[in-house]
Design an enzyme around this catalytic site. Structure first.
Site, PDB file in Angstrom:
ATOM      1  N   HIS A  92      -5.525  -5.021  -1.118  1.00 36.66           N
ATOM      2  CA  HIS A  92      -4.822  -3.875  -2.371  1.00 36.66           C
ATOM      3  C   HIS A  92      -5.223  -4.124  -3.690  1.00 36.66           C
ATOM      4  O   HIS A  92      -4.638  -3.184  -3.961  1.00 36.66           O
ATOM      5  CB  HIS A  92      -3.854  -2.669  -2.404  1.00 36.66           C
ATOM      6  CG  HIS A  92      -3.733  -2.099  -0.733  1.00 36.66           C
ATOM      7  ND1 HIS A  92      -4.907  -0.696  -0.973  1.00 36.66           N
ATOM      8  CD2 HIS A  92      -3.541  -2.100   0.310  1.00 36.66           C
ATOM      9  CE1 HIS A  92      -4.416   0.147   0.293  1.00 36.66           C
ATOM     10  NE2 HIS A  92      -4.179  -0.491   1.114  1.00 36.66           N
TER      11      HIS A  92
ATOM     12  N   LYS B 206     -11.952  -1.315  -0.048  1.00 38.36           N
ATOM     13  CA  LYS B 206     -11.529  -0.773  -1.155  1.00 38.36           C
ATOM     14  C   LYS B 206     -12.548  -1.474  -2.580  1.00 38.36           C
ATOM     15  O   LYS B 206     -12.874  -0.894  -3.135  1.00 38.36           O
ATOM     16  CB  LYS B 206     -10.146  -1.717  -1.248  1.00 38.36           C
ATOM     17  CG  LYS B 206      -9.676  -1.116   0.150  1.00 38.36           C
ATOM     18  CD  LYS B 206      -8.180  -1.405  -0.113  1.00 38.36           C
ATOM     19  CE  LYS B 206      -7.099  -1.087   1.507  1.00 38.36           C
ATOM     20  NZ  LYS B 206      -8.015  -1.256   3.225  1.00 38.36           N
TER      21      LYS B 206
ATOM     22  N   SER C 270       0.499  -1.222  -0.212  1.00 36.25           N
ATOM     23  CA  SER C 270      -0.215  -0.051  -0.093  1.00 36.25           C
ATOM     24  C   SER C 270       0.825   1.751   0.200  1.00 36.25           C
ATOM     25  O   SER C 270      -0.231   2.336  -0.629  1.00 36.25           O
ATOM     26  CB  SER C 270      -0.977  -0.055   1.042  1.00 36.25           C
ATOM     27  OG  SER C 270       0.199  -0.495   1.877  1.00 36.25           O
TER      28      SER C 270
END
Length: 414
Positions: free
Chosen positions: A216, A248, A188
């Site tokens: 992610h 996310k 990240s």
């Protein structure tokens, strides 16, 4: 003689050591982005956030909003208890089956927090003093705290250096009973990926367990967004644990753990972060389930996200900016020489309508101050080129800003 302080004094001192002097110049954190957006638009200025990881641009999708509203009317807001002792809703196991199938794993368990999923899984699983946890030196804080919360030995290997990991295991593997290696699909801070084929070779060679944090990379890597395994062409079932978040690409909140059925059934009755935490809100779960469906139906979003991040990296390089080792997917940083320069850049971008909070000592304790750009399938080419142009035109840090921070840091040192 020990000096006893009040908690307030202790907190103030620790905050100073963390770098709060930078806030004397500018505080870009905890911005109320809904208000910022309204204020800019009221002045006729376009507001663009590169700070939110809505990778597929689904956060305000009308179908997600409709399904969440429907769930409020049908099942209400809260789960009301731990699922073990208070029972669960039919949608809990439905979602777990859907996310496991999508990722390509046998089974899954959903928790109320992605951070919690890492912490509780690592700390609980590696519960012996003769166990060891090998983590990347740039591992996310949730991985670090999970490892430090276990009685096992914690060993850090150089970032994405599989030769170093192999070397450490060759020297120390026989000292430990169980060994867990933890990596991330997309890191990240740097926006690069772990080398999964090499990791699987190491896993088989040393008879260890492998955990991949896909926070992610779900919806970001792979042709259909299934993550690192799809992106690098390997069977995900060769991985022992895949852990991720719903906050996310799935535009919701919470975490999940994927593994073989035997592991998940064991966790379902014993994992502390699951057993002793409340279950998912039905509303949140409805949003995540709908986002997962949309990801599979509207696959253009995955490709558009990749094109946006690649364009940003290309234009940044054209203008002389360093993006470090980022591969050009969901997150790409721009690196700076100092914390103050990074804070200065963030402030000036915000004045132009671009919200990109800095990553400096006060926010995240990591070397290499940077602006970290999160991309979305909703970003336009004009917005991407515009933020780089605004960054290119930022003036040098003023003497006044340098003086303010220097004076504040002098006081902190005292």
């Amino acid at each position: 003689m020990t000096k006893h302080r009040t908690l307030s004094d202790y907190a103030s001192r620790r905050f100073r050591l963390a770098g709060n002097a930078l806030l004397e110049f500018n505080n870009p954190f905890f911005a109320q982005i809904d208000k910022l957006k309204a204020d800019f638009e009221a002045q006729g200025t376009h507001f663009v956030s590169f700070a939110n990881y809505d990778y597929l641009g689904l956060a305000n999708h009308p179908r997600i909003r409709e399904e969440a509203k429907r769930e409020v009317d049908g099942l209400g807001i809260g789960a009301l208890a731990s699922r073990l002792v208070g029972g669960e809703r039919t949608t809990h196991k439905q979602f777990e089956a859907e996310i496991a199938k999508f990722i390509g794993m046998e089974s899954a368990l959903a928790l109320v927090s992605g951070y919690l999923a890492n912490v509780t899984t690592i700390a609980y699983l590696m519960n012996g003093k003769r166990d060891a946890i090998f983590i990347d030196e740039l591992a996310h804080n949730s991985i670090v705290y999970g490892a430090e919360g276990a009685p096992a030995t914690v060993v850090k290997f150089r970032h994405n250096d599989m030769d170093h990991l192999d070397h450490l295991l060759a020297r120390h593997r026989e000292e430990y009973r169980n060994v867990l290696v933890v990596v991330e699909g997309v890191y990240s801070m740097d926006g690069d990926t772990a080398d999964l084929p090499r990791l699987l070779e190491i896993k088989d060679k040393y008879k260890i367990w492998l955990m991949v944090d896909e926070a992610h990379s779900l919806g970001v890597l792979g042709e259909t967004g299934r993550g690192l395994a799809e992106h690098q062409g390997v069977d995900p079932q060769r991985i022992d644990l895949i852990v991720g978040t719903l906050s996310k690409s799935l535009a919701s909140c919470g975490g999940y753990i994927c593994a073989r059925k035997e592991v998940i059934e064991w966790f379902r009755f014993t994992l502390p972060g699951f057993v002793y935490s409340v279950g998912f809100s039905p509303v949140v779960l409805a949003a995540a389930r709908t986002a997962l469906q949309l990801m599979q139906e509207e696959t253009w979003r995955i490709d558009k996200l990749a094109r946006n991040a690649e364009l940003f990296r290309h234009v940044a390089h054209e203008n002389g900016f360093s993006t470090g080792p980022a591969i050009g997917r969901g997150v790409v940083p721009i690196l700076f020489e100092s914390d103050l320069e990074t804070m200065w850049a963030a402030r000036h971008l915000l004045e132009k309508g671009y919200y990109v909070p800095p990553v400096v000592r006060i926010g995240v304790p990591k070397d290499g101050p940077r602006l970290r750009f999160f991309f979305s399938a909703n970003h336009t080419e004009a917005e991407i080129r515009g933020v780089i142009a605004a960054l290119r035109d930022i003036p040098p840090v003023s003497e006044e800003a340098q003086r303010i921070v220097a004076a504040a840091m002098s006081g902190a040192a005292a």
